[in-house]
Design a protein around this motif. Structure first.
Motif, PDB file in Angstrom:
ATOM      1  N   HIS A  95       0.828  -1.209   0.000  1.00 34.50           N
ATOM      2  CA  HIS A  95       0.000   0.000   0.000  1.00 34.50           C
ATOM      3  C   HIS A  95       0.862   1.257   0.000  1.00 34.50           C
ATOM      4  N   TYR A  96       2.003   1.183   0.647  1.00 33.74           N
ATOM      5  CA  TYR A  96       2.975   2.282   0.545  1.00 33.74           C
ATOM      6  C   TYR A  96       3.414   2.458  -0.905  1.00 33.74           C
ATOM      7  N   GLU A  97       3.705   1.357  -1.585  1.00 31.65           N
ATOM      8  CA  GLU A  97       4.131   1.428  -2.982  1.00 31.65           C
ATOM      9  C   GLU A  97       3.034   2.035  -3.858  1.00 31.65           C
ATOM     10  N   SER A  98       1.796   1.743  -3.537  1.00 32.31           N
ATOM     11  CA  SER A  98       0.687   2.310  -4.305  1.00 32.31           C
ATOM     12  C   SER A  98       0.631   3.823  -4.144  1.00 32.31           C
ATOM     13  N   GLY A  99       0.858   4.302  -2.914  1.00 35.36           N
ATOM     14  CA  GLY A  99       0.908   5.744  -2.702  1.00 35.36           C
ATOM     15  C   GLY A  99       2.071   6.382  -3.432  1.00 35.36           C
ATOM     16  N   CYS A 100       3.221   5.713  -3.421  1.00 33.71           N
ATOM     17  CA  CYS A 100       4.399   6.223  -4.137  1.00 33.71           C
ATOM     18  C   CYS A 100       4.142   6.284  -5.630  1.00 33.71           C
ATOM     19  N   GLN A 101       3.356   5.351  -6.132  1.00 32.81           N
ATOM     20  CA  GLN A 101       3.030   5.357  -7.558  1.00 32.81           C
ATOM     21  C   GLN A 101       2.284   6.633  -7.929  1.00 32.81           C
ATOM     22  N   LEU A 102       1.362   7.079  -7.090  1.00 30.00           N
ATOM     23  CA  LEU A 102       0.615   8.296  -7.379  1.00 30.00           C
ATOM     24  C   LEU A 102       1.517   9.521  -7.346  1.00 30.00           C
ATOM     25  N   VAL A 103       2.485   9.530  -6.431  1.00 29.51           N
ATOM     26  CA  VAL A 103       3.445  10.639  -6.380  1.00 29.51           C
ATOM     27  C   VAL A 103       4.274  10.677  -7.664  1.00 29.51           C
ATOM     28  N   SER A 104       4.691   9.520  -8.147  1.00 31.10           N
ATOM     29  CA  SER A 104       5.474   9.454  -9.379  1.00 31.10           C
ATOM     30  C   SER A 104       4.633   9.856 -10.589  1.00 31.10           C
ATOM     31  N   VAL A 105       3.353   9.503 -10.587  1.00 33.31           N
ATOM     32  CA  VAL A 105       2.459   9.915 -11.669  1.00 33.31           C
ATOM     33  C   VAL A 105       2.354  11.433 -11.721  1.00 33.31           C
ATOM     34  N   THR A 106       2.321  12.079 -10.563  1.00 33.46           N
ATOM     35  CA  THR A 106       2.291  13.540 -10.526  1.00 33.46           C
ATOM     36  C   THR A 106       3.529  14.114 -11.213  1.00 33.46           C
ATOM     37  N   GLY A 107       4.687  13.512 -10.940  1.00 33.51           N
ATOM     38  CA  GLY A 107       5.897  13.940 -11.619  1.00 33.51           C
ATOM     39  C   GLY A 107       5.829  13.697 -13.110  1.00 33.51           C
ATOM     40  N   ALA A 108       5.250  12.569 -13.506  1.00 34.89           N
ATOM     41  CA  ALA A 108       5.129  12.254 -14.926  1.00 34.89           C
ATOM     42  C   ALA A 108       4.283  13.297 -15.652  1.00 34.89           C
ATOM     43  N   ARG A 109       3.286  13.820 -14.974  1.00 35.93           N
ATOM     44  CA  ARG A 109       2.411  14.828 -15.602  1.00 35.93           C
ATOM     45  C   ARG A 109       3.011  16.235 -15.580  1.00 35.93           C
ATOM     46  N   PHE A 110       3.640  16.623 -14.472  1.00 36.51           N
ATOM     47  CA  PHE A 110       4.007  18.027 -14.301  1.00 36.51           C
ATOM     48  C   PHE A 110       5.496  18.318 -14.483  1.00 36.51           C
ATOM     49  N   ALA A 130       8.797   7.411  10.823  1.00 35.00           N
ATOM     50  CA  ALA A 130       7.941   6.379  10.236  1.00 35.00           C
ATOM     51  C   ALA A 130       8.680   5.055  10.102  1.00 35.00           C
ATOM     52  N   VAL A 131       9.903   5.095   9.570  1.00 37.56           N
ATOM     53  CA  VAL A 131      10.672   3.862   9.388  1.00 37.56           C
ATOM     54  C   VAL A 131      11.140   3.330  10.740  1.00 37.56           C
ATOM     55  N   GLY A 132      11.410   4.227  11.673  1.00 36.55           N
ATOM     56  CA  GLY A 132      11.806   3.785  13.009  1.00 36.55           C
ATOM     57  C   GLY A 132      10.723   2.969  13.698  1.00 36.55           C
ATOM     58  N   ALA A 133       9.453   3.331  13.479  1.00 38.96           N
ATOM     59  CA  ALA A 133       8.353   2.566  14.074  1.00 38.96           C
ATOM     60  C   ALA A 133       8.308   1.147  13.522  1.00 38.96           C
ATOM     61  N   LEU A 134       8.579   0.986  12.229  1.00 39.32           N
ATOM     62  CA  LEU A 134       8.613  -0.347  11.631  1.00 39.32           C
ATOM     63  C   LEU A 134       9.825  -1.129  12.121  1.00 39.32           C
ATOM     64  N   SER A 135      10.969  -0.467  12.187  1.00 38.98           N
ATOM     65  CA  SER A 135      12.196  -1.138  12.613  1.00 38.98           C
ATOM     66  C   SER A 135      12.086  -1.658  14.031  1.00 38.98           C
ATOM     67  N   TRP A 185      -2.358  -2.118   7.553  1.00 31.50           N
ATOM     68  CA  TRP A 185      -2.071  -0.799   6.989  1.00 31.50           C
ATOM     69  C   TRP A 185      -3.062   0.243   7.489  1.00 31.50           C
ATOM     70  N   LEU A 186      -4.316  -0.165   7.663  1.00 32.29           N
ATOM     71  CA  LEU A 186      -5.350   0.764   8.098  1.00 32.29           C
ATOM     72  C   LEU A 186      -5.337   0.997   9.600  1.00 32.29           C
ATOM     73  N   GLN A 196       0.975   3.443  11.129  1.00 32.56           N
ATOM     74  CA  GLN A 196       0.266   4.712  10.959  1.00 32.56           C
ATOM     75  C   GLN A 196       1.184   5.908  10.693  1.00 32.56           C
ATOM     76  N   PRO A 197       2.368   5.998  11.315  1.00 35.93           N
ATOM     77  CA  PRO A 197       3.252   7.116  10.924  1.00 35.93           C
ATOM     78  C   PRO A 197       3.611   7.084   9.441  1.00 35.93           C
ATOM     79  N   LEU A 198       3.855   5.893   8.892  1.00 35.48           N
ATOM     80  CA  LEU A 198       4.192   5.777   7.465  1.00 35.48           C
ATOM     81  C   LEU A 198       2.981   6.067   6.605  1.00 35.48           C
ATOM     82  N   ARG A 199       1.849   5.542   6.987  1.00 32.78           N
ATOM     83  CA  ARG A 199       0.629   5.784   6.206  1.00 32.78           C
ATOM     84  C   ARG A 199       0.297   7.269   6.195  1.00 32.78           C
ATOM     85  N   ARG A 200       0.358   7.912   7.346  1.00 31.50           N
ATOM     86  CA  ARG A 200       0.072   9.346   7.424  1.00 31.50           C
ATOM     87  C   ARG A 200       1.052  10.135   6.558  1.00 31.50           C
ATOM     88  N   LEU A 201       2.320   9.737   6.627  1.00 28.56           N
ATOM     89  CA  LEU A 201       3.344  10.454   5.881  1.00 28.56           C
ATOM     90  C   LEU A 201       3.126  10.353   4.373  1.00 28.56           C
TER      91      LEU A 201
END
Length: 315
Positions: A128-143, A298-303, A189-190, A196-201
């Motif tokens: 789900h993190y990767e899915s969010g990153c995909q949308l960020v990359s799509v924004t770059g692809a457009r703009f 965020a990564v510290g919480a996972l670690s 993820w939900l 949650q720190p990573l999801r929020r970020l």
């Protein structure tokens, strides 16, 4: 009657396309140059964006990070459509073979319980993190201004979906061919406190107006997340009876090294730009100061969860 076959060489009137000739003269060019240089339209647009009528469809002002000429930047991988697709097809084909090997020998299903827990509640939810990153990359692809930048963002967007698919396939394989682990991972993820720190970020980064800032904010997370969750756990997995995890993680580690190549080159181009370099450096430092601490949290919480479940491993 006799026939004689002869070869006739027809000299080309020019050695490349006009977009390359305009920059380098009439000389042989690479396929990357022919497919990239000055491809993005610059004039004769039909209308301005209704939601930003002070800007053109392709406008450098969509980001505070600027290049005097965007085509001074070149993807060090030389990727345009064909080599990109060929490269990634090979990567995913090899991943599929590795996964089949693991499934045939039931190596994922027999992982130690601690590793199964880490996979189900920490690693698989990262799709789900990767899915969010995909949308960020799509924004770059457009703009992004200039094909040399926009196509890198486009390929990164496809890569992110590929990463999510790899993690999903691992989850299905762990569950013996059903989607139970994916359902659990989505709920983690939900609701999982450690996620949650990573999801929020990532959700906040998704709505950043500046496409380049969003891309770099995600990169700050990646630069901590990938070493912690993949390459950083490699030795622990091999010594802890979880070699199957090591075999899977190597593909994401390989992808991250490839992602770093074009992004590092782009950051260097921003900093070294003859006109915008000082301003770009200020913006890059501000972006790091804004997003790096959030990424560490965020990564510290996972670690911390990984260390707890794998007997104190230093992630």
């Amino acid at each position: 009657m006799q026939y004689e076959l002869r070869y006739q060489v027809i000299e080309a009137k020019r050695q490349s396309y006009q977009n390359v000739i305009d920059r380098f003269g009439d000389q042989p060019a690479t396929r990357y140059q022919e497919a990239t240089l000055d491809v993005e339209p610059r004039e004769n647009f039909h209308y301005r964006p209704t939601w930003a009528q002070d800007r053109e469809l392709y406008d450098p002002r969509y980001s505070a990070l600027r290049l005097t000429d965007p085509y001074t930047y070149a993807d060090p991988r030389g990727f345009f459509y064909t080599p990109y697709v060929t490269n990634r097809a090979g990567l995913h084909d090899e991943f599929g073979k590795t996964l089949s090997y693991l499934e045939d020998r039931e190596l994922l299903g027999t992982l130690p319980e601690a590793w199964r827990s880490v996979l189900g509640s920490v690693v698989i939810p990262l799709r789900h993190y990767e899915s969010g990153c995909q949308l960020v990359s799509v924004t770059g692809a457009r703009f992004a201004h200039g094909t040399s930048l926009a196509q890198c963002c486009t390929f990164a967007a496809f890569d992110r979906i590929g990463n999510a698919q790899m993690l999903s396939r691992v989850g299905i394989a762990v569950a013996g061919g059903v989607g139970d682990v994916l359902t659990t991972a989505k709920q983690e993820w939900l609701d999982g406190a450690h996620l949650q720190p990573l999801r929020r970020l990532v959700e906040e980064i998704m709505v950043v107006d500046d496409w380049a800032e969003g891309l770099l904010a995600i990169d700050h997370v990646d630069s901590l997340l990938f070493p912690a969750m993949y390459s950083g756990l490699d030795e622990k997995a091999l010594l802890g009876g979880a070699g199957a995890y090591s075999l899977v993680a190597q593909y994401l580690t390989t992808w991250f090294a490839d992602q770093r190549r074009w992004l590092d080159a782009l950051v260097a181009a921003w900093r070294g730009d003859p006109e915008h370099g000082p301003s770009n450096t200020e913006h890059l430092d501000r972006i790091a100061a804004t997003w790096r601490p959030r990424a560490e949290e965020a990564v510290g919480a996972l670690s911390a969860v990984v260390a707890d479940r794998l007997d104190g491993v230093a992630a």
